[in-house]
Design an enzyme around this catalytic site. Structure first.
Site, mmCIF file in Angstrom:
data_model
loop_
_atom_site.group_PDB
_atom_site.id
_atom_site.type_symbol
_atom_site.label_atom_id
_atom_site.label_comp_id
_atom_site.label_asym_id
_atom_site.label_seq_id
_atom_site.Cartn_x
_atom_site.Cartn_y
_atom_site.Cartn_z
ATOM 1 N N GLU A 1 -26.326 28.847 35.545
ATOM 2 C CA GLU A 1 -27.442 29.755 35.937
ATOM 3 C C GLU A 1 -28.452 28.982 37.017
ATOM 4 O OE1 GLU A 1 -28.960 30.888 32.085
ATOM 5 O OE2 GLU A 1 -26.905 32.097 31.810
ATOM 6 N N ASN B 1 -28.963 26.930 23.424
ATOM 7 C CA ASN B 1 -29.956 27.193 24.750
ATOM 8 C C ASN B 1 -30.486 28.509 24.885
ATOM 9 O OD1 ASN B 1 -30.705 27.325 27.294
ATOM 10 N ND2 ASN B 1 -28.623 27.626 28.271
ATOM 11 N N TRP B 2 -31.829 28.281 24.575
ATOM 12 C CA TRP B 2 -32.620 29.593 24.404
ATOM 13 C C TRP B 2 -33.236 30.216 25.874
ATOM 14 C CZ3 TRP B 2 -36.404 28.203 19.674
ATOM 15 C CH2 TRP B 2 -35.552 28.013 18.746
ATOM 16 N N LYS B 3 -32.749 29.643 26.859
ATOM 17 C CA LYS B 3 -32.763 30.318 28.149
ATOM 18 C C LYS B 3 -34.379 30.700 28.305
ATOM 19 C CE LYS B 3 -28.166 31.059 28.405
ATOM 20 N NZ LYS B 3 -26.927 31.798 29.112
ATOM 21 N N GLY C 1 -26.548 33.287 23.660
ATOM 22 C CA GLY C 1 -27.125 34.484 23.168
ATOM 23 C C GLY C 1 -27.170 34.345 21.457
ATOM 24 N N HIS D 1 -26.716 23.855 34.160
ATOM 25 C CA HIS D 1 -26.281 24.902 33.617
ATOM 26 C C HIS D 1 -25.739 25.798 34.931
ATOM 27 C CE1 HIS D 1 -26.188 28.951 31.725
ATOM 28 N NE2 HIS D 1 -26.102 28.208 30.788
ATOM 29 N N SER E 1 -19.947 32.473 25.208
ATOM 30 C CA SER E 1 -19.813 33.608 24.245
ATOM 31 C C SER E 1 -19.290 33.022 22.907
ATOM 32 C CB SER E 1 -18.848 34.603 24.690
ATOM 33 O OG SER E 1 -19.376 35.133 25.764
ATOM 34 N N GLY F 1 -22.550 35.023 28.513
ATOM 35 C CA GLY F 1 -23.234 36.137 28.240
ATOM 36 C C GLY F 1 -22.375 37.309 28.494
ATOM 37 N N GLU G 1 -18.616 25.076 30.466
ATOM 38 C CA GLU G 1 -18.708 26.393 30.323
ATOM 39 C C GLU G 1 -18.187 27.270 31.307
ATOM 40 O OE1 GLU G 1 -22.770 26.810 27.889
ATOM 41 O OE2 GLU G 1 -23.267 26.338 29.889
#
Ligand code: PGA
Length: 253
Positions: A98, A9-11, A236, A96, A214, A174, A168
């Site tokens: 976020e 996931n490159w966000k 990440g 997600h 992570s 993160g 998640e």
């Protein structure tokens, strides 16, 4: 046997050129990989150029979200599922944490997005997971069960066979603080039990449940050894082709 999936996931990272470059490098590092499915999720703006670059490869492309709306119309800023397919995607991340925390993606919204994605023949990667407070107060399983109940409302067994779940824990995203393989396995088993009880044993057996939070080249192998962990959703550590390819090829490390 459930085929593992490793998804990146490159966000909100990477311009178009950066996305295409990373994808090009990744492609050459995973050409011989066939033990798992590989998915990357660049930002909307880079979807088309990235999927063009990956055509004919073993890497699929996902969007990071989609609109609940299924008809084109006056919805400024929204992106419809068929536009995502048109940009070369086969998958879409939904719910997600976020988006749940910052953009109002409630379980009901997630449910509508899953239905929209399935209607456009996109494979939803549906994210669920508890916060640290919820875990510390012993409510983790209850919270996740409620997310499942509301996010998957009215979906049939056939629908569920076309979905991927991603557990998640919010406190692991993160933060560098991964759930231990044991903690993750426990929750994955409880998710599979929930699916078995509410949808059916057959679906529960074939449903793939990814772990996210992570994940790194150093911890992926231990996570993948757990019976109910069928892959990973990586943030990440997916941004660089080198580290993501080491996660993808966890079997060889
Ligand atoms: P992380 O993110 O790997 O950077 O913790 C995971 C995710 O947000 O999907």
């Amino acid at each position: 046997m459930r085929k593992p999936i490793i998804a990146g996931n490159w966000k909100m990272f990477k311009l178009i050129s950066e996305s295409v470059n990373t994808a090009t490098e990744l492609k050459s590092l995973v050409t011989n990989t066939n033990h798992c499915e590989i998915v990357i999720a660049p930002p909307y703006t880079a979807l088309k150029s990235t999927s063009d670059r990956l055509e004919g490869s073993n890497i699929r492309v996902a969007a990071q979200d989609l609109s609940t709306e299924t008809k084109h119309g006056a919805h400024t800023g929204e992106v419809c599922g068929d536009m995502i397919r048109d940009a070369g995607c086969t998958h879409v991340i939904i719910g997600h944490s976020e988006r749940r925390a910052m953009y109002g993606d409630t379980n009901a919204v997630v449910n509508r997005k899953i239905k929209a994605a399935l209607g456009f023949n996109l494979t939803p990667i549906v994210c669920i997971g508890e916060t640290l407070d919820e875990r510390d107060s012993g409510e983790a399983e209850m919270v996740v069960a409620k997310q499942l109940e509301e996010s998957l409302a009215e979906l049939t067994a056939d629908d569920l066979l076309r979905i991927i779940l991603a557990y998640e824990p919010v406190w692991a995203i993160g933060t560098g603080r991964t759930a231990t393989p044991d903690q993750a396995q426990q929750m994955h088993a409880s998710i599979r039990r929930w699916i078995s009880d509410h949808i059916g044993t057959g679906v529960a057996e074939s449903l793939r449940i990814l772990y996210g939070g992570s994940v790194k080249p150093e911890n992926i192998a231990d996570l993948m050894r757990e019976a109910d962990i069928d892959g990973a959703l990586v943030g990440g550590a997916s941004l660089e082709a080198g580290s993501f390819s080491r996660i993808v090829n966890y079997e060889r490390s």
